[in-house]
Design an enzyme around this catalytic site. Structure first.
Site, PDB file in Angstrom:
ATOM      1  N   GLU A   1      -5.030   1.704   2.735  1.00 20.95           N
ATOM      2  CA  GLU A   1      -5.042   0.483   3.553  1.00 20.95           C
ATOM      3  C   GLU A   1      -5.222   0.839   5.022  1.00 20.95           C
ATOM      4  O   GLU A   1      -5.933   0.156   5.754  1.00 20.95           O
ATOM      5  CB  GLU A   1      -3.734  -0.299   3.357  1.00 20.95           C
ATOM      6  CG  GLU A   1      -3.761  -1.722   3.929  1.00 20.95           C
ATOM      7  CD  GLU A   1      -3.450  -1.809   5.418  1.00 20.95           C
ATOM      8  OE1 GLU A   1      -3.843  -2.816   6.035  1.00 20.95           O
ATOM      9  OE2 GLU A   1      -2.838  -0.879   5.971  1.00 20.95           O
ATOM     10  N   GLU A   2      -4.596   1.914   5.444  1.00 26.06           N
ATOM     11  CA  GLU A   2      -4.652   2.299   6.861  1.00 26.06           C
ATOM     12  C   GLU A   2      -6.016   2.859   7.237  1.00 26.06           C
ATOM     13  O   GLU A   2      -6.283   3.148   8.399  1.00 26.06           O
ATOM     14  CB  GLU A   2      -3.545   3.321   7.185  1.00 26.06           C
ATOM     15  CG  GLU A   2      -2.120   2.829   6.887  1.00 26.06           C
ATOM     16  CD  GLU A   2      -1.653   1.712   7.819  1.00 26.06           C
ATOM     17  OE1 GLU A   2      -2.432   1.264   8.670  1.00 26.06           O
ATOM     18  OE2 GLU A   2      -0.487   1.294   7.671  1.00 26.06           O
TER      19      GLU A   2
ATOM     20  N   HIS B   1       0.816  -1.215   0.000  1.00 24.26           N
ATOM     21  CA  HIS B   1       0.000   0.000   0.000  1.00 24.26           C
ATOM     22  C   HIS B   1       0.848   1.262   0.000  1.00 24.26           C
ATOM     23  O   HIS B   1       1.934   1.296   0.571  1.00 24.26           O
ATOM     24  CB  HIS B   1      -1.041   0.009   1.126  1.00 24.26           C
ATOM     25  CG  HIS B   1      -0.497  -0.042   2.521  1.00 24.26           C
ATOM     26  ND1 HIS B   1      -0.198   1.091   3.248  1.00 24.26           N
ATOM     27  CD2 HIS B   1      -0.222  -1.088   3.342  1.00 24.26           C
ATOM     28  CE1 HIS B   1       0.215   0.744   4.461  1.00 24.26           C
ATOM     29  NE2 HIS B   1       0.229  -0.568   4.540  1.00 24.26           N
TER      30      HIS B   1
ATOM     31  N   ASP C   1       6.265   0.494   7.097  1.00 26.67           N
ATOM     32  CA  ASP C   1       4.860   0.154   6.782  1.00 26.67           C
ATOM     33  C   ASP C   1       4.262   1.190   5.849  1.00 26.67           C
ATOM     34  O   ASP C   1       3.845   2.237   6.285  1.00 26.67           O
ATOM     35  CB  ASP C   1       4.082   0.060   8.096  1.00 26.67           C
ATOM     36  CG  ASP C   1       2.634  -0.314   7.903  1.00 26.67           C
ATOM     37  OD1 ASP C   1       2.255  -0.707   6.790  1.00 26.67           O
ATOM     38  OD2 ASP C   1       1.874  -0.203   8.872  1.00 26.67           O
TER      39      ASP C   1
ATOM     40  N   HIS D   1       3.319   2.829  12.990  1.00 25.11           N
ATOM     41  CA  HIS D   1       2.141   3.556  13.495  1.00 25.11           C
ATOM     42  C   HIS D   1       2.471   4.510  14.636  1.00 25.11           C
ATOM     43  O   HIS D   1       1.570   5.066  15.244  1.00 25.11           O
ATOM     44  CB  HIS D   1       1.009   2.599  13.932  1.00 25.11           C
ATOM     45  CG  HIS D   1       0.396   1.851  12.782  1.00 25.11           C
ATOM     46  ND1 HIS D   1      -0.852   1.301  12.826  1.00 25.11           N
ATOM     47  CD2 HIS D   1       0.857   1.577  11.539  1.00 25.11           C
ATOM     48  CE1 HIS D   1      -1.122   0.713  11.665  1.00 25.11           C
ATOM     49  NE2 HIS D   1      -0.087   0.865  10.871  1.00 25.11           N
TER      50      HIS D   1
ATOM     51  N   ASP E   1       1.045 -10.121   0.226  1.00 26.96           N
ATOM     52  CA  ASP E   1       0.841  -8.729   0.650  1.00 26.96           C
ATOM     53  C   ASP E   1       1.662  -8.508   1.922  1.00 26.96           C
ATOM     54  O   ASP E   1       2.280  -9.444   2.434  1.00 26.96           O
ATOM     55  CB  ASP E   1      -0.657  -8.496   0.903  1.00 26.96           C
ATOM     56  CG  ASP E   1      -1.015  -7.013   1.065  1.00 26.96           C
ATOM     57  OD1 ASP E   1      -0.163  -6.149   0.791  1.00 26.96           O
ATOM     58  OD2 ASP E   1      -2.168  -6.727   1.456  1.00 26.96           O
TER      59      ASP E   1
ATOM     60  N   ASP F   1      -0.214   4.304   1.070  1.00 21.45           N
ATOM     61  CA  ASP F   1      -0.534   5.290   2.115  1.00 21.45           C
ATOM     62  C   ASP F   1       0.168   4.973   3.426  1.00 21.45           C
ATOM     63  O   ASP F   1       0.640   3.845   3.644  1.00 21.45           O
ATOM     64  CB  ASP F   1      -2.042   5.350   2.350  1.00 21.45           C
ATOM     65  CG  ASP F   1      -2.616   4.010   2.820  1.00 21.45           C
ATOM     66  OD1 ASP F   1      -2.310   2.986   2.192  1.00 21.45           O
ATOM     67  OD2 ASP F   1      -3.340   3.985   3.826  1.00 21.45           O
TER      68      ASP F   1
HETATM   69 ZN    ZN Z   1       0.593  -1.627   6.397  1.00 22.06          ZN
END
Ligand code: ZN
Ligand code: NAG
Length: 640
Positions: free
Chosen positions: A270-271, A201, A236, A609, A299, A203
């Site tokens: 995705e987030e 992803h 991520d 995150h 993935d 984003d």
């Molecule tokens: Zn991720």
């Protein structure tokens, strides 16, 4: 994204009482009796296993079985003289042998030499750092592209990718789906081979402006300090996104062309649950390629880490389901000076108490992913406590050992949450004024649904829990769009109620548990290719590195697990990825990033995150190597 195993090894240092692990001295007669009972039990257990297989309800029966083939007797070797102990540990968690390209060997060895080239390394890490510098944040509940200007940053990211990966963009076809979804196709020469789908992803989770000062290097600096690349998304999931593109750019540079088509799908929210990105990409791929069109899908997801003295890679093979159940209570209002015995809020509170006093049972079953993982840790974890190891081995046939294992594992709440459906009352609202009776109040219960259960089962159980209280409070009940008949006789009389309770899917975004990817038997060819590639890459990368220039001569040498090689265990992620929209495309979905998840540390230690997200640059090079090896191995695989 994170996955089982949880955080640190400490959580897994078990203390198991001696008694159940060590068979006490038995008299000869007693031992014979025990053997007889044991055999009878095995037969009965086999039968019971079979019947539960047949009667499995909810999601598809196949999805109940991550199938390590523990049911097939040929793998078993019982030594009754040792108290019925399982002897053939390897069979509990067979490992695919390290897989490296044969037909494509020459190109693979050529690709390996770049790890000795400073020029390639600089370009590779700058590729990642540059992507990190584009703050492609996604937020919850954003309207689609065109309706919200905050998406426009993704256009900048696309421009960057085009510049950084010129060969990819001149060779692969690119379709933009729902404006910012990227769908690339690297068309292979043999259309009869099922394509491979690699996903990532674009984003990142937003950086909380209040935390910017806590970052060692500014969050979108992409700063490289010689060891790490810093910034939001460095791990991520821009490491995955850029890792895939870097791999393909290198392969194109080396002049390789695929036989098997490779498709890349890069979502952009995705987030924020993938409503705009992966959802549209999934639909598009179903149109273009059709259902079940892909050999397998890889993935983002669990990486590898050190557990029980062994490096374990844990590709996620399932995902739990999801539903937020909203409980709305309504009763007549009025002045607070003449109150009823229970206000709307009082009633709601009772319902919340009822829910909390009735948790979903969590049970460690032999078909759960957690159980498969434990079998692998017992088989290949070189420093696992011998008593724990024995309990796991015994649990293959002994229900008592299984219970004991369950008890031990469930002491860690994060582990317990991996099996069974969870519930958490996360929202409550009611009342407007201190002197007015509240007419309405509601609460929202968040559920993560066990892979062996279903959304319907959760709806049914919550309804039953709430239903028991309707008579007490003289309330009607409507559950998920249907009136619940509380009393047939009363219904005929068109009974009036004091108030009502309504259960709904709070945000309309429930999600069924993902189908479990097969890891055993005939169905497991993709799992074998992935596992073999993980082991092959891990070995080769370490061999090349340890030898320096010329190391490619040792590329194919296998490092055994006991000598520090890597083992693969099925993993159970704690969250969902974009693949939630890709179920129809392949029954073989893996959530895996080939990167070290930092031995013995909290997953937040590399800042996913939160503040100070970073990516170790060596780990990034290895990830590129993994994608190259995976593409080559899959290209020449005849079994998928
Ligand atoms: Zn991720
Ligand atoms: C339930 O509430 C209705 C409406 O207020 C009332 O007519 C009825 O008598 C109540 N029944 C009981 C058993 O309290």
């Amino acid at each position: 994204m994170s996955s089982f195993p949880p955080r640190n090894e400490k959580a897994f240092s078990y203390a198991i009482p001696e008694e159940a692990s060590q068979p006490s001295k038995k008299s000869r007669v007693f031992r014979r009796l025990a053997i007889f009972l044991g055999l009878t039990w095995v037969v009965l257990a086999g039968f019971r296993h079979h019947s539960s297989y047949v009667s499995g309800s909810g999601c598809s029966v196949k999805s109940f079985l991550p199938s390590l083939n523990y049911e097939s007797d040929k793998d078993w070797d019982w030594d009754f003289s040792a108290g019925g102990r399982f002897q053939n540990q390897e069979a509990l968690c067979p490992q695919a042998s390290a897989l490296v390209p044969q037909k494509n060997k020459e190109i693979w060895e050529k690709l390996a030499t770049k790890f000795e080239t400073e020029e390639w390394k600089a370009k590779a890490r700058e590729g990642l750092a540059g992507a990190v510098r584009v703050p492609s944040e996604s937020y919850d509940n954003m309207p689609g592209p065109g309706e919200d200007p905050r998406w426009e940053i993704f256009g900048e990211l696309h421009d960057y990718l085009e510049k950084a990966f010129p060969l990819v963009h001149s060779t692969l076809s690119l379709t933009k789906v729902n404006t910012y979804g990227l769908l690339y196709e690297w068309t292979g020469s043999n259309p009869s081979l099922k394509p491979l789908l690699l996903a990532a992803h674009q984003d990142v989770v937003p950086v909380d402006p209040k935390t910017v000062s806590e970052w060692t290097h500014p969050p979108y600096s992409g700063h490289f300090d010689g060891t790490y690349i810093w910034g939001r998304g460095s791990s991520d999931d821009k490491s995955g996104l850029v890792g895939i593109l870097t791999a393909i750019e290198s392969m194109l540079e080396a002049g390789w062309t695929p036989e098997r088509t490779v498709v890349l799908a890069f979502g952009f929210d995705e987030e924020a649950s993938g409503h705009h990105g992966a959802k549209a990409l999934g639909k598009k791929m179903e149109e273009v390629y059709g259902e079940g069109a892909f050999a397998f899908i890889v993935d983002e997801g669990g990486g590898f880490s050190q557990l029980y003295g062994t490096s374990f890679a844990t590709p996620g093979i399932a995902e739990k389901g999801y539903i937020d159940v909203r409980i709305d209570v309504a009763t007549p209002g009025g002045h607070s000076s003449v109150p009823p015995p229970h206000t709307t809020i009082g009633i709601l509170s009772q319902l919340v108490v009822a829910i909390e006093s009735n948790p979903y049972p969590a049970q460690l079953t032999r078909s759960s992913v957690l159980y498969s993982s434990m079998q692998c840790y017992a088989s290949h974890g070189v420093s696992m406590d011998s008593r724990l190891k024995r309990t796991i081995e015994k649990s293959v046939k002994s229900d008592r050992a299984l219970k004991k294992l369950e008890k031990t594992l469930f002491e860690e709440p994060a582990t317990k949450a991996l099996v069974g459906t969870t519930q958490a009352v996360d929202l409550v609202l009611g009342g407007v004024k201190a002197n007015a009776l509240p007419e309405q109040a509601y609460a929202v219960v968040n559920h993560r649904i066990d892979t062996a259960s279903s959304v319907e089962e959760v709806m049914k159980r919550d309804t039953e829990t709430i239903q028991k209280w309707m008579k007490t409070f003289n309330l009607s009940l409507e559950a998920f769009g249907e009136e619940v008949v509380l009393d047939r006789k009363e219904k005929k009389k068109k009974k009036a109620y004091y108030g009502s309770v309504v259960l709904t899917d709070a945000f309309g975004n429930h999600l069924a548990p993902a189908p479990v990817t097969p890891t055993g038997g005939e169905e497991a060819k993709p799992y074998e290719i992935l596992s073999g590639t993980i082991r092959g890459t891990f070995n080769a990368f370490r061999n090349v590195k340890s030898l320096g220039t010329g190391g490619s001569k040792r590329l194919e040498e296998e490092i055994a697990v006991e000598e520090g090689g890597i083992a693969v265990a099925p993993g159970m992620p704690t969250g969902n990825t974009d693949t939630r929209y890709y179920w129809a495309l392949s029954e073989h979905i893996f959530r895996y990033n080939h990167k070290n998840s930092r031995i013995g540390t909290n997953r937040l230690a590399n800042g996913i995150h939160t503040v100070n997200e970073n990516m170790e640059v060596e780990a990034f090079y290895e990830m590129v190597w993994f994608f190259e090896t995976l593409i080559l191995n899959t290209d020449e695989a005849t079994s998928v």
